[in-house]
Write an enzyme that holds these catalytic residues in place. Sequence first.
Site, PDB file in Angstrom:
ATOM      1  N   LYS A  20     -22.319 110.742 112.002  1.00 30.73           N
ATOM      2  CA  LYS A  20     -22.032 110.610 113.442  1.00 30.73           C
ATOM      3  C   LYS A  20     -23.149 111.214 114.293  1.00 30.73           C
ATOM      4  CE  LYS A  20     -18.304 113.226 113.576  1.00 30.73           C
ATOM      5  NZ  LYS A  20     -18.085 113.641 112.202  1.00 30.73           N
ATOM      6  N   ARG A  95     -11.053 115.327 118.346  1.00 29.88           N
ATOM      7  CA  ARG A  95     -10.792 115.601 116.938  1.00 29.88           C
ATOM      8  C   ARG A  95      -9.307 115.745 116.657  1.00 29.88           C
ATOM      9  NH1 ARG A  95     -15.873 117.809 115.392  1.00 29.88           N
ATOM     10  NH2 ARG A  95     -16.081 118.200 113.161  1.00 29.88           N
ATOM     11  N   ARG A 132     -27.142 118.563 102.547  1.00 37.96           N
ATOM     12  CA  ARG A 132     -27.562 118.710 103.951  1.00 37.96           C
ATOM     13  C   ARG A 132     -28.207 120.073 104.229  1.00 37.96           C
ATOM     14  NH1 ARG A 132     -23.654 117.195 108.922  1.00 37.96           N
ATOM     15  NH2 ARG A 132     -22.386 118.996 108.364  1.00 37.96           N
ATOM     16  N   ARG A 160     -25.929 124.821 106.113  1.00 36.08           N
ATOM     17  CA  ARG A 160     -25.053 125.237 107.221  1.00 36.08           C
ATOM     18  C   ARG A 160     -23.916 126.082 106.647  1.00 36.08           C
ATOM     19  NH1 ARG A 160     -22.983 120.494 111.204  1.00 36.08           N
ATOM     20  NH2 ARG A 160     -20.926 121.210 110.636  1.00 36.08           N
ATOM     21  N   ARG A 171     -12.799 121.204 105.252  1.00 42.74           N
ATOM     22  CA  ARG A 171     -13.099 120.380 106.437  1.00 42.74           C
ATOM     23  C   ARG A 171     -12.623 118.949 106.232  1.00 42.74           C
ATOM     24  NH1 ARG A 171     -19.075 121.204 106.740  1.00 42.74           N
ATOM     25  NH2 ARG A 171     -19.095 119.686 108.402  1.00 42.74           N
TER      26      ARG A 171
HETATM   27  P1  ADP Z   1     -19.075 117.906 111.273  1.00 42.44           P
HETATM   28  O1  ADP Z   1     -20.277 117.973 110.456  1.00 42.44           O
HETATM   29  O2  ADP Z   1     -17.823 118.272 110.553  1.00 42.44           O
HETATM   30  O3  ADP Z   1     -18.950 116.645 112.064  1.00 42.44           O
HETATM   31  P2  ADP Z   1     -19.398 119.439 113.750  1.00 42.44           P
HETATM   32  O4  ADP Z   1     -20.779 119.921 113.890  1.00 42.44           O
HETATM   33  O5  ADP Z   1     -18.952 118.304 114.609  1.00 42.44           O
HETATM   34  O6  ADP Z   1     -19.159 119.162 112.214  1.00 42.44           O
HETATM   35  O7  ADP Z   1     -18.360 120.666 114.008  1.00 42.44           O
HETATM   36  C1  ADP Z   1     -18.454 121.891 113.324  1.00 42.44           C
HETATM   37  C2  ADP Z   1     -17.209 122.717 113.578  1.00 42.44           C
HETATM   38  O8  ADP Z   1     -17.057 122.962 114.992  1.00 42.44           O
HETATM   39  C3  ADP Z   1     -15.886 122.083 113.172  1.00 42.44           C
HETATM   40  O9  ADP Z   1     -15.600 122.266 111.789  1.00 42.44           O
HETATM   41  C4  ADP Z   1     -14.906 122.830 114.078  1.00 42.44           C
HETATM   42  O10 ADP Z   1     -14.631 124.141 113.611  1.00 42.44           O
HETATM   43  C5  ADP Z   1     -15.680 122.962 115.372  1.00 42.44           C
HETATM   44  N1  ADP Z   1     -15.444 121.804 116.307  1.00 42.44           N
HETATM   45  C6  ADP Z   1     -16.361 120.910 116.730  1.00 42.44           C
HETATM   46  N2  ADP Z   1     -15.803 120.007 117.562  1.00 42.44           N
HETATM   47  C7  ADP Z   1     -14.493 120.348 117.663  1.00 42.44           C
HETATM   48  C8  ADP Z   1     -13.380 119.803 118.363  1.00 42.44           C
HETATM   49  N3  ADP Z   1     -13.497 118.707 119.132  1.00 42.44           N
HETATM   50  N4  ADP Z   1     -12.169 120.402 118.225  1.00 42.44           N
HETATM   51  C9  ADP Z   1     -12.030 121.492 117.460  1.00 42.44           C
HETATM   52  N5  ADP Z   1     -13.022 122.071 116.775  1.00 42.44           N
HETATM   53  C10 ADP Z   1     -14.253 121.516 116.862  1.00 42.44           C
END
Ligand code: ADP
Length: 224
Positions: A20, A95, A132, A160, A171
């Site tokens: 994404k 989310r 990653r 990360r 996750r």
């Molecule tokens: P991913 O690689 O899972 O897409 P992101 O970088 O989008 O990860 O998000 C990392 C973390 O930030 C999530 O695991 C969550 O803890 C938090 N997070 C990000 N966006 C949201 C959201 N819209 N609602 C709740 N938590 C969020």
Amino acid sequence: MQRPTLALNVVMLGPPGAGKGTQAERFARTHGLPKISTGDILREAVVAGTPMGQAATATMDAGELVGDEVMIEIVGERLTRPDTRPGFVLDGFPRTVAQATALDGIMDGRGALVVIDIVVPEEALLRRLAARRICGSCGVNAPVEWIAACGTCGGALVVRTDDGNGIVRERLRVYHRQTRPIVEFYSGRPTFRTIDGNQPPDVVTASMDGAIREVSVGPGEVRA
Ligand code: ADP
């Protein structure tokens, strides 16, 4: 008479590791739109040590979701800024169904949401997340060509903190339990499209462009 140009408001859905962020970045860059990544906003707040960042650290490291109220507030505020008037690309939000419902409220009168769901099989996600790397200094995702150092700032590449083995599985569980129901929430809309994310990045970019063009009635215009 000139028709009013509607905004191009894009929402990216998909599990962690679906690509994404990469695709949102490319689409935003080529279409001159702001990319709004809630993961990046939270990680920046963690690095800056703001109260929000301090409150979110443990939740993020455990692979759980930060509370809806905080997230809705962050995105609601971001979408009031003038750079989002021609549209935006949202990555990582909504989310939960509560966040998706709140976004519809925020969007009232601002045109339709184009919702792109990127689908990738679970084994591929696990493989990608294990491989990653991000820059430990500036936080950008490292493309495969970067071997040890960041191509942007020269910082060292690191895993990360939430890409570690047990956390990745959590996750993915959180995704299935809390985020997957959003697909149902949006799937009946004429501006919803699913794309196959288990292909080389450039192929995914092309199919995303095609899908978004398909639901657009003209440049920057989207059928509601
Ligand atoms: P991913 O690689 O899972 O897409 P992101 O970088 O989008 O990860 O998000 C990392 C973390 O930030 C999530 O695991 C969550 O803890 C938090 N997070 C990000 N966006 C949201 C959201 N819209 N609602 C709740 N938590 C969020």
